[in-house]
Design an enzyme around this catalytic site. Structure first.
Site, PDB file in Angstrom:
ATOM      1  N   ASP A   1       0.853  -1.241   0.138  1.00  0.00           N
ATOM      2  CA  ASP A   1      -0.071  -0.084   0.065  1.00  0.00           C
ATOM      3  C   ASP A   1       0.906   1.126   0.083  1.00  0.00           C
ATOM      4  O   ASP A   1       0.377   2.360  -0.575  1.00  0.00           O
ATOM      5  CB  ASP A   1      -0.973  -0.142   1.110  1.00  0.00           C
ATOM      6  CG  ASP A   1      -2.039  -1.166   1.094  1.00  0.00           C
ATOM      7  OD1 ASP A   1      -2.857  -1.210   2.028  1.00  0.00           O
ATOM      8  OD2 ASP A   1      -2.123  -1.669  -0.232  1.00  0.00           O
TER       9      ASP A   1
ATOM     10  N   TYR B   1       2.237   1.676  -3.421  1.00  0.00           N
ATOM     11  CA  TYR B   1       1.404   2.319  -4.445  1.00  0.00           C
ATOM     12  C   TYR B   1       0.965   3.908  -4.275  1.00  0.00           C
ATOM     13  O   TYR B   1       0.835   4.558  -5.090  1.00  0.00           O
ATOM     14  CB  TYR B   1      -0.057   1.467  -4.147  1.00  0.00           C
ATOM     15  CG  TYR B   1      -1.262   1.924  -4.827  1.00  0.00           C
ATOM     16  CD1 TYR B   1      -2.021   2.983  -4.515  1.00  0.00           C
ATOM     17  CD2 TYR B   1      -1.447   1.160  -6.235  1.00  0.00           C
ATOM     18  CE1 TYR B   1      -3.068   3.393  -5.594  1.00  0.00           C
ATOM     19  CE2 TYR B   1      -2.585   1.550  -7.124  1.00  0.00           C
ATOM     20  CZ  TYR B   1      -3.204   2.671  -6.782  1.00  0.00           C
ATOM     21  OH  TYR B   1      -4.206   3.108  -7.628  1.00  0.00           O
TER      22      TYR B   1
ATOM     23  N   LEU C   1     -35.731 -11.905 -14.446  1.00  0.00           N
ATOM     24  CA  LEU C   1     -35.539 -13.334 -14.642  1.00  0.00           C
ATOM     25  C   LEU C   1     -36.924 -13.986 -13.882  1.00  0.00           C
ATOM     26  O   LEU C   1     -37.570 -13.233 -13.072  1.00  0.00           O
ATOM     27  CB  LEU C   1     -34.377 -13.844 -13.825  1.00  0.00           C
ATOM     28  CG  LEU C   1     -32.756 -13.286 -14.272  1.00  0.00           C
ATOM     29  CD1 LEU C   1     -32.025 -13.760 -13.539  1.00  0.00           C
ATOM     30  CD2 LEU C   1     -32.859 -14.233 -15.497  1.00  0.00           C
TER      31      LEU C   1
ATOM     32  N   GLU D   1     -24.937 -19.486 -11.156  1.00  0.00           N
ATOM     33  CA  GLU D   1     -23.898 -18.372 -10.440  1.00  0.00           C
ATOM     34  C   GLU D   1     -24.758 -17.555  -9.332  1.00  0.00           C
ATOM     35  O   GLU D   1     -25.990 -17.864  -9.179  1.00  0.00           O
ATOM     36  CB  GLU D   1     -23.852 -17.346 -11.684  1.00  0.00           C
ATOM     37  CG  GLU D   1     -23.211 -17.694 -12.812  1.00  0.00           C
ATOM     38  CD  GLU D   1     -23.347 -16.877 -13.723  1.00  0.00           C
ATOM     39  OE1 GLU D   1     -23.170 -15.520 -13.470  1.00  0.00           O
ATOM     40  OE2 GLU D   1     -23.450 -17.025 -15.137  1.00  0.00           O
TER      41      GLU D   1
ATOM     42  N   LYS E   1     -26.756 -14.908  -7.127  1.00  0.00           N
ATOM     43  CA  LYS E   1     -27.573 -13.658  -7.224  1.00  0.00           C
ATOM     44  C   LYS E   1     -27.129 -12.773  -6.469  1.00  0.00           C
ATOM     45  O   LYS E   1     -27.645 -12.726  -5.095  1.00  0.00           O
ATOM     46  CB  LYS E   1     -29.083 -14.295  -7.349  1.00  0.00           C
ATOM     47  CG  LYS E   1     -29.854 -13.209  -7.885  1.00  0.00           C
ATOM     48  CD  LYS E   1     -31.372 -13.469  -7.737  1.00  0.00           C
ATOM     49  CE  LYS E   1     -32.406 -12.435  -8.450  1.00  0.00           C
ATOM     50  NZ  LYS E   1     -32.106 -11.338  -7.466  1.00  0.00           N
TER      51      LYS E   1
ATOM     52  N   GLU F   1     -23.792  -6.444 -11.367  1.00  0.00           N
ATOM     53  CA  GLU F   1     -24.410  -5.875 -10.083  1.00  0.00           C
ATOM     54  C   GLU F   1     -23.390  -4.821  -9.248  1.00  0.00           C
ATOM     55  O   GLU F   1     -22.083  -5.283  -9.147  1.00  0.00           O
ATOM     56  CB  GLU F   1     -24.927  -6.975  -9.046  1.00  0.00           C
ATOM     57  CG  GLU F   1     -26.019  -7.788  -9.880  1.00  0.00           C
ATOM     58  CD  GLU F   1     -27.340  -7.016  -9.614  1.00  0.00           C
ATOM     59  OE1 GLU F   1     -27.662  -6.713  -8.522  1.00  0.00           O
ATOM     60  OE2 GLU F   1     -28.118  -6.972 -10.678  1.00  0.00           O
TER      61      GLU F   1
ATOM     62  N   LYS G   1     -28.184 -20.592 -15.585  1.00  0.00           N
ATOM     63  CA  LYS G   1     -28.391 -20.277 -16.910  1.00  0.00           C
ATOM     64  C   LYS G   1     -27.916 -21.472 -17.998  1.00  0.00           C
ATOM     65  O   LYS G   1     -27.263 -22.214 -17.564  1.00  0.00           O
ATOM     66  CB  LYS G   1     -27.496 -19.158 -17.290  1.00  0.00           C
ATOM     67  CG  LYS G   1     -27.755 -17.917 -16.463  1.00  0.00           C
ATOM     68  CD  LYS G   1     -26.522 -16.874 -16.604  1.00  0.00           C
ATOM     69  CE  LYS G   1     -26.927 -15.606 -15.650  1.00  0.00           C
ATOM     70  NZ  LYS G   1     -25.562 -14.756 -16.046  1.00  0.00           N
TER      71      LYS G   1
ATOM     72  N   CYS H   1     -63.389   9.450  -2.936  1.00  0.00           N
ATOM     73  CA  CYS H   1     -62.721   9.160  -1.642  1.00  0.00           C
ATOM     74  C   CYS H   1     -61.465  10.022  -1.855  1.00  0.00           C
ATOM     75  O   CYS H   1     -60.560   9.873  -2.333  1.00  0.00           O
ATOM     76  CB  CYS H   1     -62.524   7.653  -1.510  1.00  0.00           C
ATOM     77  SG  CYS H   1     -61.578   7.246  -0.220  1.00  0.00           S
TER      78      CYS H   1
END
Length: 652
Positions: free
Chosen positions: A29, A32, A79, A107, A109, A164, A278, A418
């Site tokens: 670190d 870097y 899906l 996989e 979710k 995601e 899938k 209403c």
């Protein structure tokens, strides 16, 4: 200096790739940080040499004015959900009927937010939210603040990928601790925190909240043949790919994988809510195709919801926009799926009667789909002398008599005047999925209604600055923003308006299907029920509801008022010609096409009014058969379905 900036940029990007993608840091670190600071200093001195993919573009922030709409080149589908082994076996049976040798890739979710990333010549151009699957929001500046999303790919590809964005449990905990110290409202769960973060206008906030991603799909055409090859390529390109997956042709092995993942679910650093299965072959995926809502080649197994015991303290009855009166239980607070739950839906009066739910009962509470708290059943062993719940006979809002139709499970207020019904209708009209009038939420709608400024949705377009300024808490700047949002909503495509009218059974996707055929809201005033029922994906219930609404005189008056106010009545998408040669027909493509590729053939069929599906059934009207057509052609022959070839299609 230009050369050194390029060297540092390349070096730091490689270190980031090793750290975030390969999970194998290749530099300390401190080293870097030293190189990073050198790059920052050089870029400040020579800003003309800053490169598009510089890691410094991930730091700091910009205040955005808002998010523009973005039309996806490749739609994002939902899906199909499964909640049992039997549903997975049924999916397997459907697939194996077409492709006996099919294999699957299972996989995780991820419980996050769907994102779409588009690259040109290897450089990130657009990052967008899913939205309704066709139109999302352009959140590119925020996407660039997610550290594991590469600004430049390892190859100069033009590609669109899907995945995601999520917030780790560790980051979520740290953020909520900080918000608590600052007296701010805590986020309910990591998914909500991630959603709020992606829609931040201050990109510095996005950078601080440390979102992460998992990519899983190439939406644009790919040279890969299998889904597992796609995952490998995504990893090679510099994306984060989830390491947990199972490749197999056996549903037994997939079920074992699901149970293994479910058992270690709490040990993961991030939330998941299921496993996606899938078909692994991309060619088979293309053959299987899509329904209106979802791919036929995938299914999402959802984990059973977490359950807790709580006591019902009282019950509130509220009126929705269609007049349905919904009971909600007030509970002793319990921790459920990472959130504090003190209210849960009781669904309807039939559900209360069926479960014999009473005030004072101890009940099992769960989160339906891990989102909405609901009461599952009563713990009868803990019941004392609770009395049967009194069901209201009068509307809790307007006092008119409630009705319980024989074919319905809910109580309903049928008084068009209403107050609650009108308010809920106005709120729905202004909501994001409908007319998307930013700022016009429930609190302001209530103030406008109680002040007598609005009684139906057309009144919204007659509001003035003076009207808003009379409301408590609304200043001049807020009034100007609200009026600007109302004005902007006038140019929405007509399917947003149709959905916003709140017609029973007419959701956002159904609205689009209807207007793809009719093209204009005004045309629905004279539309025939049998014509609407012919639209693929609809049916008699929707057709009846739509025609009953537009046959009312009040509907014609409302449409005229909206039109006079300048609200767009036209559908801006591609309209389906009801006079087209194949209008309303369900068509299946099979075999190898010699002159057209499959996408060209599909586009032509859809332009001719057909719905293209991936499997042959009794509902199929026509099969276009190329060379080497297999089981689909044989099935079509056995069912007596019309069969044509590629030449016939080209001549249409």
């Amino acid at each position: 200096m230009k050369k050194r900036i390029k060297e540092l940029t390349d070096l730091l990007n490689r270190y980031r790739y090793d750290y975030y993608t390969k999970d194998a840091p290749s530099v300390s670190d401190s080293d870097y940080d030293k190189l990073y600071r050198e790059l920052v200093t050089l870029e400040q001195s020579y800003p003309e040499y800053v490169l598009q993919d510089s890691p410094t573009q991930q730091v700091g922030g910009t205040i955005l004015k808002g998010f523009e709409k973005y039309r996806h080149q490749y739609p994002l589908f939902s899906l199909q959900d499964a909640f049992s082994r039997e549903e997975l076996d049924a999916f397997d049976k459907r697939v194996k009927a077409e492709f006996p040798n099919a294999t699957y890739l299972a996989e995780l979710k991820i419980d996050g937010l769907s994102i779409s990333l588009s690259y040109e010549n290897g450089f990130l151009q657009v990052g967008a939210t899913r939205g309704d699957g066709n139109i999302g929001e352009n959140i590119t500046e925020n996407i660039k603040k997610i550290k594991d999303i590469p600004h430049q790919l390892s190859e100069p590809l033009t590609i669109t990928v899907r995945g995601e964005a999520y917030m780790s449990r560790q980051s979520f905990k740290a953020i909520n601790e900080a918000r608590q110290e600052n007296g701010e409202t805590e986020f309910a769960n990591p998914r909500n925190a991630a959603a709020g973060t992606l829609r931040q206008l201050d990109t510095a906030v996005v950078a601080k909240r440390q979102l992460a991603t998992f990519l899983y799909q190439e939406a644009s055409p790919t040279a890969r043949n299998q889904q597992n090859e796609v995952l490998a390529e995504l990893a090679d390109l510099g994306f984060s790919v989830n390491p947990y997956y199972q490749l197999t042709s056996s549903m037994d092995e997939i079920w074992n994988f699901i149970k293994t993942i479910e058992a270690k679910r709490d040990q993961l650093a991030y939330d998941i809510d299921g496993v996606v299965i899938k078909v692994n072959s991309l060619a088979m995926q293309e053959e299987l195709g899509f329904t209106v809502k979802a791919p036929r080649w995938a299914i999402a197994y959802k984990f059973p919801a977490e359950e807790k015991e709580a006591e019902i303290l009282s019950v509130d009855w509220t009126v929705g926009r269609t007049g349905v009166v919904t009971p909600t239980a007030n509970l002793t607070p319990v921790q459920l799926a990472g959130t504090t739950v003190s209210r849960a839906t009781l669904h309807n009066v039939d559900y209360i009667a069926e479960k014999d739910i009473r005030i004072g009962d101890t009940v099992i509470v769960y989160k339906a789909g891990d989102i909405i708290p609901a009461v599952l059943n009563v713990v009868m062993s803990k019941r004392n002398q609770q009395e049967v719940m009194l069901i209201p006979k009068l509307c809790p809002s307007c006092g008119s008599e409630l009705v319980h139709f024989e074919d319905e499970v809910a109580l309903r207020c049928i008084n068009p005047l209403c107050p609650s019904l009108i308010q809920r209708s106005l709120e729905h009209f202004a909501s994001r999925d409908a007319m998307n009038i930013t700022g016009l939420g429930p609190a302001i709608v209530e103030k406008l209604f109680l002040a007598g400024f609005v009684h139906d949705v057309a009144d919204i377009y007659q509001l003035t600055k003076e009207d808003f300024m009379q409301l408590d808490g609304i200043k001049e700047k807020s009034a100007d923003k609200l009026l600007a949002a109302i004005e902007a909503s006038k140019s929405n495509s007509a399917e947003k308006l149709l959905f916003g009218l709140g017609i029973r059974h007419i959701g956002s996707k159904v609205s689009r299907l209807i207007l793809e055929v009719y093209g204009d809201i005004s045309a629905l005033l004279t539309a025939k029920e049998e014509e609407i029922a012919r639209i693929d994906g609809l049916g008699s219930t929707i057709a009846q509801s739509l025609t009953q609404y537009f046959e009312q005189k009040t509907a014609a008056i409302l449409v005229d008022e909206l039109k006079t106010a300048g609200v767009n009545m036209h559908y801006s998408g591609q309209k389906v010609n009801s006079d087209a040669a194949l209008f309303g027909l369900t068509v299946v493509l099979t075999g190898k096409l010699n002159q057209l590729n499959r996408n060209e053939a599909k586009d032509k069929l859809e332009a001719l009014g057909a719905k293209v599906t991936g499997s042959v059934s009794k509902k199929t009207d026509l099969v276009i058969a190329g060379s080497d057509a297999g089981s689909k052609l044989e099935k079509a022959k056995s069912l007596g379905i019309r069969i044509e070839d590629e030449d016939w299609l080209r001549q249409l």
